[in-house]
Every structure is written in C-alpha cells, then in structure tokens.
Motif scaffolding. Structure first.
Motif, PDB file in Angstrom:
ATOM      1  N   UNK A 212      10.515   2.482   6.161  1.00 51.57           N
ATOM      2  CA  UNK A 212      11.121   3.513   5.327  1.00 51.57           C
ATOM      3  C   UNK A 212      12.076   2.869   4.326  1.00 51.57           C
ATOM      4  N   UNK A 213      11.633   2.757   3.097  1.00 49.55           N
ATOM      5  CA  UNK A 213      12.389   1.993   2.112  1.00 49.55           C
ATOM      6  C   UNK A 213      13.386   2.837   1.340  1.00 49.55           C
ATOM      7  N   UNK A 214      13.219   4.148   1.355  1.00 49.16           N
ATOM      8  CA  UNK A 214      14.155   4.980   0.603  1.00 49.16           C
ATOM      9  C   UNK A 214      13.987   4.860  -0.885  1.00 49.16           C
ATOM     10  N   UNK A 215      15.076   4.610  -1.588  1.00 48.20           N
ATOM     11  CA  UNK A 215      15.079   4.742  -3.045  1.00 48.20           C
ATOM     12  C   UNK A 215      14.240   3.685  -3.772  1.00 48.20           C
ATOM     13  N   UNK A 216      14.327   2.447  -3.321  1.00 46.49           N
ATOM     14  CA  UNK A 216      13.572   1.374  -4.006  1.00 46.49           C
ATOM     15  C   UNK A 216      12.129   1.376  -3.504  1.00 46.49           C
TER      16      UNK A 216
ATOM     17  N   UNK B 209      -2.842  -8.605   5.164  1.00 49.84           N
ATOM     18  CA  UNK B 209      -1.714  -7.863   5.716  1.00 49.84           C
ATOM     19  C   UNK B 209      -1.316  -6.802   4.685  1.00 49.84           C
ATOM     20  N   UNK B 210      -0.875  -5.658   5.187  1.00 50.94           N
ATOM     21  CA  UNK B 210      -0.508  -4.577   4.262  1.00 50.94           C
ATOM     22  C   UNK B 210       0.796  -3.950   4.718  1.00 50.94           C
ATOM     23  N   UNK B 211       1.614  -3.558   3.753  1.00 51.76           N
ATOM     24  CA  UNK B 211       2.831  -2.830   4.096  1.00 51.76           C
ATOM     25  C   UNK B 211       2.955  -1.617   3.198  1.00 51.76           C
ATOM     26  N   UNK B 212       3.499  -0.555   3.799  1.00 55.22           N
ATOM     27  CA  UNK B 212       3.816   0.634   3.023  1.00 55.22           C
ATOM     28  C   UNK B 212       5.299   0.926   3.176  1.00 55.22           C
ATOM     29  N   UNK B 213       5.936   1.285   2.089  1.00 54.10           N
ATOM     30  CA  UNK B 213       7.356   1.637   2.125  1.00 54.10           C
ATOM     31  C   UNK B 213       7.587   3.110   2.432  1.00 54.10           C
TER      32      UNK B 213
ATOM     33  N   UNK C 149       0.826  -1.216   0.000  1.00 57.72           N
ATOM     34  CA  UNK C 149       0.000   0.000   0.000  1.00 57.72           C
ATOM     35  C   UNK C 149       0.859   1.265   0.000  1.00 57.72           C
ATOM     36  N   UNK C 150       2.091   1.145  -0.480  1.00 57.03           N
ATOM     37  CA  UNK C 150       2.945   2.316  -0.680  1.00 57.03           C
ATOM     38  C   UNK C 150       2.208   3.338  -1.567  1.00 57.03           C
ATOM     39  N   UNK C 151       2.242   4.618  -1.202  1.00 56.21           N
ATOM     40  CA  UNK C 151       1.553   5.631  -2.015  1.00 56.21           C
ATOM     41  C   UNK C 151       1.930   5.537  -3.500  1.00 56.21           C
ATOM     42  N   UNK C 152       0.932   5.722  -4.341  1.00 59.15           N
ATOM     43  CA  UNK C 152       1.105   5.530  -5.781  1.00 59.15           C
ATOM     44  C   UNK C 152       0.439   6.682  -6.537  1.00 59.15           C
ATOM     45  N   UNK C 153       1.224   7.492  -7.219  1.00 58.87           N
ATOM     46  CA  UNK C 153       0.692   8.627  -7.991  1.00 58.87           C
ATOM     47  C   UNK C 153      -0.223   9.534  -7.180  1.00 58.87           C
ATOM     48  N   UNK C 154       0.180   9.799  -5.957  1.00 62.51           N
ATOM     49  CA  UNK C 154      -0.594  10.648  -5.060  1.00 62.51           C
ATOM     50  C   UNK C 154      -0.361  10.196  -3.628  1.00 62.51           C
ATOM     51  N   UNK C 155      -1.091  10.767  -2.679  1.00 63.72           N
ATOM     52  CA  UNK C 155      -0.819  10.448  -1.276  1.00 63.72           C
ATOM     53  C   UNK C 155      -1.342   9.084  -0.827  1.00 63.72           C
ATOM     54  N   UNK C 156      -2.171   8.427  -1.633  1.00 65.06           N
ATOM     55  CA  UNK C 156      -2.765   7.154  -1.236  1.00 65.06           C
ATOM     56  C   UNK C 156      -2.230   6.002  -2.067  1.00 65.06           C
ATOM     57  N   UNK C 157      -2.590   4.801  -1.633  1.00 62.94           N
ATOM     58  CA  UNK C 157      -2.187   3.601  -2.366  1.00 62.94           C
ATOM     59  C   UNK C 157      -2.842   3.523  -3.739  1.00 62.94           C
ATOM     60  N   UNK C 158      -2.339   2.637  -4.559  1.00 61.42           N
ATOM     61  CA  UNK C 158      -2.917   2.295  -5.858  1.00 61.42           C
ATOM     62  C   UNK C 158      -4.377   1.866  -5.693  1.00 61.42           C
TER      63      UNK C 158
END
Lengths: 195, 195
Positions: free
Chosen positions: A169-173, A107-111, A80-89
């Motif tokens: 906090x995934x950083x670049x990837x 289960x959900x994860x956000x980077x 559920x990492x934000x995608x093209x805006x502040x929310x998930x895809x």
C-alpha cells in the motif's frame, strides 16, 4: 561474459516511464539494483533518434528497442500498479508476456493491495452487478473470482516463470514508491541467485 | 502433419471469454476461421478440470493451458477493443506479447475506431490536462501522442510480427461484433498464406 562474476540483468518494466521525473525514477531503480548486485535496465536507457520520424514511426522505434532490451535481460521486475483503470498498464502486460515466452524470471509489484476483483467492484463506472451466481460489468462481461492481483494471465505468467507477486500500500506516491520494487529485488536475490 | 495441406492454427485472443455466450462466440469465430481455411483455437477449447482446486489454483491452470494453446498456433487474431478502461484487456495484451516472442504472426482488431490518445482524453475520470508542451493525466502520467490504436508495445508488436491492426465501429455489440475479426481473417489469408 568472460568475467568470474556475471551480474544478472533486470528489465525494469512499468508505467513510471510516463512520470515527469521518469529518468530520475529510472536512476533510483538502477541504483537499487546495483545494491543487490543486479544490473537494472530501464526502457529509456536505449537512446533512440526519432528526428525526422512521424509520431507513429517514433512509437514503433521505441517498441522495437524495448523488445531488444528485454532479450538482453535475465529477469524482469514489473510495476503492475493499476494504470488508467483497474488493471496494469497494457504495455507492461505485453512485456511480461514477451519476457515469459523468452524464459525470463519475472517479479511483479503493485502499489495497491486490493485484489483485481475488489478493484473492479469498487469502480462505479464499471457497473458491476449480480447476475444469478456470478457478477458482471455493464457490458455483461464476467467478473472473475480467482483471488488474483490482476488478470490470471499476469499472475500465472509471473508465478510459472519462477518469480512472484508483491503488493504494497503505497498511498500518495502511487507510481514512484519503490518499497514494493525493493521487496522484489530481495526476492530476486533469494530466488534467482546472483552468481 | 503428414497431410498435403497443413491448415494454419489461429489463437483467438480477446475478452469475449467473459461474455455470457462466450462459447457461442467462440464457435462463430471458429466457423469463420474454417471458411478462410484456418483452424481457430479458442481459449475455452482446452477443458480444464478445476474440481477440488481453489479459485487461485483454477486460475493458474487456465493461464498455463492458454500458454500451451498459443504455442500450438501459427497466428493470433486478438480482439483489442477497450476493456474496463481506455486500453485492451491485459490478459490479451499478455498473450500478444507472449505470441510475439514465440514468433507468431499477430492480427488485431478493435471495435472502437478512436485512437488511444483520444480515448484517454475522452474519459473525464482520467483528468487529462495540459502541462506545458504535453498533456498529463490526474497522476501526472504523460499522455502519449503516437497516433496508435493502443500502447506502442501493442501496435509495435503486432506490426513487427508481420500482421496488422484493424479498427471498426461496432456500435452496440461492442465485444461480439465479428466484422473486424473477419477483416483480420481476410488480411491473414492474404499475408500469411494458407498453404
């Protein structure tokens, strides 16, 4: 089915299907699932023959195939990492809702570790401003203050399903980092069992 | 329920719950439903006592209440106008997926007529560029070319449910314009019947 050990199937939801190396990420995710005695099911797994179809028809075939795949699974792990805006895809949001109504554990994860409210405030294009006791965006739409990772339907659906949300906090990837994903696998092993 | 005429219930999904006049919009939508012999069910209808709850707990209560409301309905009309980005509100996307898995018939309207692909291209912050045969955004994520109103899971879910998607150029009243909504009611009357 008939085996002493029935490995649970996990639908691997998330926008990484749009990455140039989507299939490679899918394989890595499936291998990680195997490590934790699950079977990972990636959206691209079901081969769809789109020859002779219009783009619209091809899209519908993929939609139908993904719904059918979800129905074969016991759990979902959603990116559920934000995608093209502040929310998930939104495709992932749809799949979480679909899976929730089907009774799957999610289960959900956000980077990204910042919560939804902070992300909306941080995007100058959204024009968040104070309006009396509340904050609103440039269209006057209320900015929710629920201390959630994303919209309350997402956080709520995941938690009520018996699963949980993880941020990392995934950083670049941003989309390919799988540390949050693996944490979900650990939690799924503990919560859902593997019997 | 014991009556000769059972009016079908429509869950009114969409981000207008965030408008300053959310309740007024909800009332207008419910009156329009009545005009077409439906019962409109607005997310704010179920009064939730959030006294003494943390913001997070309050959010979860709303999530649960909305899911329970959807289960009482026969149809959904979803406002899928883009929200804080090129796609619809993710809470609404979740509800469409949830309703689809519950077997409801779903109609959707957007107050923006441009298709998803065009909207992503038009947003300079997303950094769409050509990459060989395809277009990708600034994170390398593929730009789909399915000629759809939004992500294929949304368009697919709505169409496979037996409903349809409507787009309407609403101009200034981006979220409150109800002409697309009323068109969905007309279509729902014709498709779903009112028996």
């Amino acid at each position: 089915m008939g085996n002493a050990t029935h490995k649970k199937r996990i639908y691997l939801a998330g926008p990484e299907v749009f990455l140039p190396n989507a299939l490679e990420i899918g394989e890595r995710k499936k291998q990680l699932c195997e490590t934790y005695s699950f079977i990972g099911v990636f959206p691209c797994d079901r081969k769809i023959n789109t020859q002779g179809l219009t783009p619209h028809e091809a899209g519908l075939s993929i939609s139908r195939a993904n719904e059918e795949l979800i129905k074969t699974c016991d759990l979902v792990i959603a990116n559920i990492t934000p995608f093209r805006g502040p929310s998930l895809d939104v495709g992932t949001a749809y799949e979480i809702g679909f899976a929730r109504a089907q009774g799957l554990t999610i289960f959900a994860y956000s980077n990204v570790t910042r919560l939804y409210t902070e992300r909306v405030v941080a995007d100058p294009a959204l024009g968040v401003h104070q309006d009396g006791d509340v904050r609103r965006d440039k269209y006057g739409m209320l900015l929710e203050q629920y201390q959630m990772v994303d919209n309350l339907m997402i956080d709520g659906g995941v938690l009520y399903s018996g699963g949980s949300l993880t941020t990392f906090h995934a950083g670049k990837e941003l989309y390919a980092d799988l540390r949050g994903f693996e944490k979900c696998l650990v939690l799924a092993s503990q919560t859902a069992g593997v019997s």
